[in-house]
Design a protein around this motif. Structure first.
Motif, PDB file in Angstrom:
ATOM      1  N   TRP A  26       0.852  -1.184   0.000  1.00  0.00           N
ATOM      2  CA  TRP A  26       0.000   0.000   0.000  1.00  0.00           C
ATOM      3  C   TRP A  26       0.893   1.242   0.000  1.00  0.00           C
ATOM      4  CZ3 TRP A  26      -0.946  -4.463   2.486  1.00  0.00           C
ATOM      5  CH2 TRP A  26      -2.214  -5.049   2.367  1.00  0.00           C
ATOM      6  N   GLU A  30      -2.848   5.199  -0.334  1.00  0.00           N
ATOM      7  CA  GLU A  30      -3.756   4.043  -0.226  1.00  0.00           C
ATOM      8  C   GLU A  30      -3.958   3.642   1.232  1.00  0.00           C
ATOM      9  OE1 GLU A  30      -2.675   1.867  -4.487  1.00  0.00           O
ATOM     10  OE2 GLU A  30      -1.444   1.493  -2.702  1.00  0.00           O
ATOM     11  N   GLU A  34      -7.627   3.774   3.431  1.00  0.00           N
ATOM     12  CA  GLU A  34      -8.195   2.675   4.223  1.00  0.00           C
ATOM     13  C   GLU A  34      -8.488   3.133   5.655  1.00  0.00           C
ATOM     14  OE1 GLU A  34      -9.189  -0.129   3.099  1.00  0.00           O
ATOM     15  OE2 GLU A  34      -8.334  -0.011   1.096  1.00  0.00           O
ATOM     16  N   CYS A  35      -7.553   3.890   6.217  1.00  0.00           N
ATOM     17  CA  CYS A  35      -7.752   4.395   7.582  1.00  0.00           C
ATOM     18  C   CYS A  35      -8.957   5.330   7.647  1.00  0.00           C
ATOM     19  CB  CYS A  35      -6.505   5.147   8.061  1.00  0.00           C
ATOM     20  SG  CYS A  35      -5.002   4.158   8.138  1.00  0.00           S
ATOM     21  N   ARG A  38     -12.439   3.689   7.705  1.00  0.00           N
ATOM     22  CA  ARG A  38     -12.711   3.106   9.022  1.00  0.00           C
ATOM     23  C   ARG A  38     -12.965   4.193  10.070  1.00  0.00           C
ATOM     24  NH1 ARG A  38     -10.073   0.100   5.736  1.00  0.00           N
ATOM     25  NH2 ARG A  38     -10.136  -2.193   5.815  1.00  0.00           N
ATOM     26  N   GLU A  62      -4.984  -4.845   8.667  1.00  0.00           N
ATOM     27  CA  GLU A  62      -6.142  -4.257   9.341  1.00  0.00           C
ATOM     28  C   GLU A  62      -5.747  -3.569  10.652  1.00  0.00           C
ATOM     29  OE1 GLU A  62      -9.303  -3.755   8.690  1.00  0.00           O
ATOM     30  OE2 GLU A  62      -9.554  -4.847   6.804  1.00  0.00           O
ATOM     31  N   PHE A  65      -4.604  -0.197   9.644  1.00  0.00           N
ATOM     32  CA  PHE A  65      -5.735   0.604   9.177  1.00  0.00           C
ATOM     33  C   PHE A  65      -6.550   1.147  10.354  1.00  0.00           C
ATOM     34  CE2 PHE A  65      -5.933  -2.413   5.252  1.00  0.00           C
ATOM     35  CZ  PHE A  65      -4.789  -1.823   4.740  1.00  0.00           C
ATOM     36  N   GLU A 132     -16.167  -5.831   4.005  1.00  0.00           N
ATOM     37  CA  GLU A 132     -16.011  -4.791   2.985  1.00  0.00           C
ATOM     38  C   GLU A 132     -17.334  -4.065   2.741  1.00  0.00           C
ATOM     39  OE1 GLU A 132     -14.803  -2.059   0.558  1.00  0.00           O
ATOM     40  OE2 GLU A 132     -13.449  -3.362   1.697  1.00  0.00           O
ATOM     41  N   ARG A 139     -16.401   4.973   2.129  1.00  0.00           N
ATOM     42  CA  ARG A 139     -15.243   5.184   1.265  1.00  0.00           C
ATOM     43  C   ARG A 139     -15.468   6.399   0.346  1.00  0.00           C
ATOM     44  NH1 ARG A 139     -11.476   1.368   1.455  1.00  0.00           N
ATOM     45  NH2 ARG A 139     -11.969  -0.738   2.221  1.00  0.00           N
TER      46      ARG A 139
END
Length: 551
Positions: A26, A30, A34-35, A38, A62, A65, A132, A139
């Motif tokens: 990543w 990227e 992701e962070c 979340r 994870e 993240f 997901e 997102r």
């Protein structure tokens, strides 16, 4: 940078590599994306009360993240120990008031049904098929902007529990950033640095030494789900790793692997950690061409001792403050300085060994979460009492003598388990040595050693006794009365030997045990008849209640 969130904001448009795991990569951008997804999930589903997010995960992406998610959302990360389970784990979660717990399938069964039910929708399994879909609505939006301040608590990290029940240590954003920037600046970390993180991220070594400083410097992190001695060098070469952080015995386990002529063919420039022996540090430097920086620091952040130029062999170095002292717990007075004989043996251990104390430690101590009793145990009259034993020489250098539970009383003399371990570690067949006290049938303690041998190690007990007797700095009362040979010693996930388990079993274990029936005798295998004779000795002296496991 003032908060951990600033680390992730700074990488949000960065296309350089930031994270590697098992063939996946990543970039900084990227990773932050992701962070952020979340973080928005957390903000959308938080409830009133402490905004606490428990992570019950191995070293997997994870974990990173959700660390970033907590930082960006202004939540407090609770680093749950993934080796705990059942009632102990349930208590950790309840005590730290977790609204959310993120786990993976392999750890889900460790949660009692009652805890899972209480968490409800706050329990997320990150490798579940619907994970997901849960994140999808969050997102592609702007980075969340919260009002976290340097004073706010960024994370709660549990103590290892080797000396009792683990306590949740409070780490503010300010403390975490101070520790990060010290490492970045002192080691001149740059975007070219790559950190190998195989120490668990639920421990400060993995999180605050191994991961966050390298993201801060613009570099990358290589995650390993679990530490592997055999996988260490191949991973270093594969990813061009420049840094490795450790705690406990990893250097010993790495050195126990087969040595090869090209071991120095690697990219390491920085290896740092704590609790390695002088022997292991010297052998690691010789074999891999990188000298470890091994320093002492309490989990609570109140006592820091650094090795520097001129540090004597066996010493952990000099304190960063002249307010750090060695005090007698009974009197509160400073202990006399250590006196050594011509061979370097401590001659006044009874007087010189005391507890490491920072006289101004209360100002540094951020406390334990919801545990005033534990705080009172550490803070007295403004001073921080570490619970660690030490002594100090005439020049001011400190020497670690173990936890307060590692002070043995043999023939009326106080002995440090750490000192005996350091000598045992010199033997070429011994990979790891753990020394602890077991009851003496008459009074006090006897010395017992549990040994893990190198992969090619063979140990002749007569030769071991002769080897120890030949060491000039080996005290006359240090010779173990019992020696246990184990294929693998019990350890925490941070590679600290669980001496309380060894101590509880003593000589009643499945491993081979050798003993000396009398002090001058050679070692011989401990038999069932010997165990019965020992039981009789204890009972006849009115000390049967001290026998291990009531044997």
């Amino acid at each position: 940078m003032e908060t951990v969130a600033d680390i992730f904001f700074a990488r949000s448009n960065d296309n350089r590599p930031a994270l590697h795991f098992e063939g996946h990569r990543w970039s900084g951008a990227e990773l932050v994306a992701e962070c952020a997804a979340r973080a928005r999930y957390l903000l959308a589903h938080r409830a009133p009360g402490p905004f606490h997010v428990g992570l019950l995960l191995d070293n997997v992406p994870e974990y990173v993240f959700w660390v970033g998610a907590c930082a960006l959302a202004g939540a407090t990360l609770v680093a749950l120990n993934s080796t705990r389970k059942g009632a102990d784990l349930a208590q950790d979660i309840k005590h730290t008031e977790c609204q959310f717990v993120l786990t993976e399938t392999r750890h889900r069964e460790q949660l009692p049904d009652g805890t899972a039910a209480a968490l409800g929708n706050g329990l997320l399994v990150v490798d579940a098929p619907n994970h997901e879909a849960t994140l999808a609505p969050h997102r592609g939006q702007a980075l969340p902007r919260t009002e976290a301040s340097p004073r706010d608590t960024f994370c709660l990290i549990f103590t290892s529990g080797t000396g009792g029940s683990p306590k949740a240590v409070i780490y503010s954003n300010a403390r975490v950033m101070r520790n990060i920037m010290m490492l970045v600046q002192s080691q001149q970390l740059t975007a070219r640095d790559v950190s190998y993180v195989s120490m668990p991220l639920f421990h400060s070594t993995g999180l605050i030494m191994g991961m966050l400083p390298f993201l801060t410097a613009g570099g990358a992190v290589v995650l390993r789900r679990k530490f592997s001695a055999s996988g260490f060098l191949p991973d270093i070469r594969k990813f061009g790793v420049t840094s490795f952080c450790y705690v406990g015995k990893p250097l010993a386990y790495i050195l126990a692997t087969e040595e090869k002529p090209d071991d120095r063919d690697n990219s390491l420039r920085l290896v740092c950690g704590s609790e390695a022996s002088d022997v292991d540090m010297a052998n690691f430097a010789r074999r891999f061409g990188c000298t470890p920086l091994d320093n002492y620091g309490s989990s609570e952040g109140c006592v820091t001792i650094l090795r520097g130029q001129g540090t004597p062999p066996g010493s952990i170095g000099s304190a960063v403050s002249d307010r750090i002292r060695v005090l007698d717990p009974a009197t509160g007075q400073e202990c006399p300085r250590a006196v050594f004989d011509e061979h370097g043996i401590l001659r006044n251990g009874n007087e010189a060994i005391g507890e490491l104390v920072n006289l101004d430690g209360e100002a540094l101590f951020e406390g334990y979460w919801n545990n005033p009793a534990a705080r009172e145990q550490r803070i007295r009259n403004g001073a921080y009492w570490s619970g660690d034993l030490a002594y100090r020489d005439a020049a001011g250098f400190f020497y670690f003598a173990g936890r307060d539970s590692e002070w043995l009383r043999v023939d009326g003399e106080n002995l440090s388990a750490i000192q005996i371990e350091q000598v045992l570690a010199r033997h070429p067949a011994i990979a790891v040595a753990a020394v602890y006290g077991v009851p003496d049938p008459l009074v006090g303690d006897q010395v017992m050693a549990a040994l893990e041998l190198t992969s090619s190690g063979r140990l002749d007990m007569a030769e071991l006794k002769a080897f120890l007797e030949s060491q000039e700095d080996f005290g006359s009362k240090w010779m173990p009365a019992f020696v246990r040979i184990s294929e693998r010693l019990p350890t925490t996930q941070t590679n600290k030997v669980l001496k309380r388990n060894l101590k509880r079993e003593a000589w009643h274990c499945a491993d081979p045990v050798w003993w000396r029936p009398i002090r001058e005798a050679p070692y011989q295998p401990l038999t069932a008849a010997d165990r019965e004779e020992l039981r009789h000795r204890f009972v006849s002296r009115g000390r049967g209640h001290l026998l291990p496991q009531g044997k």
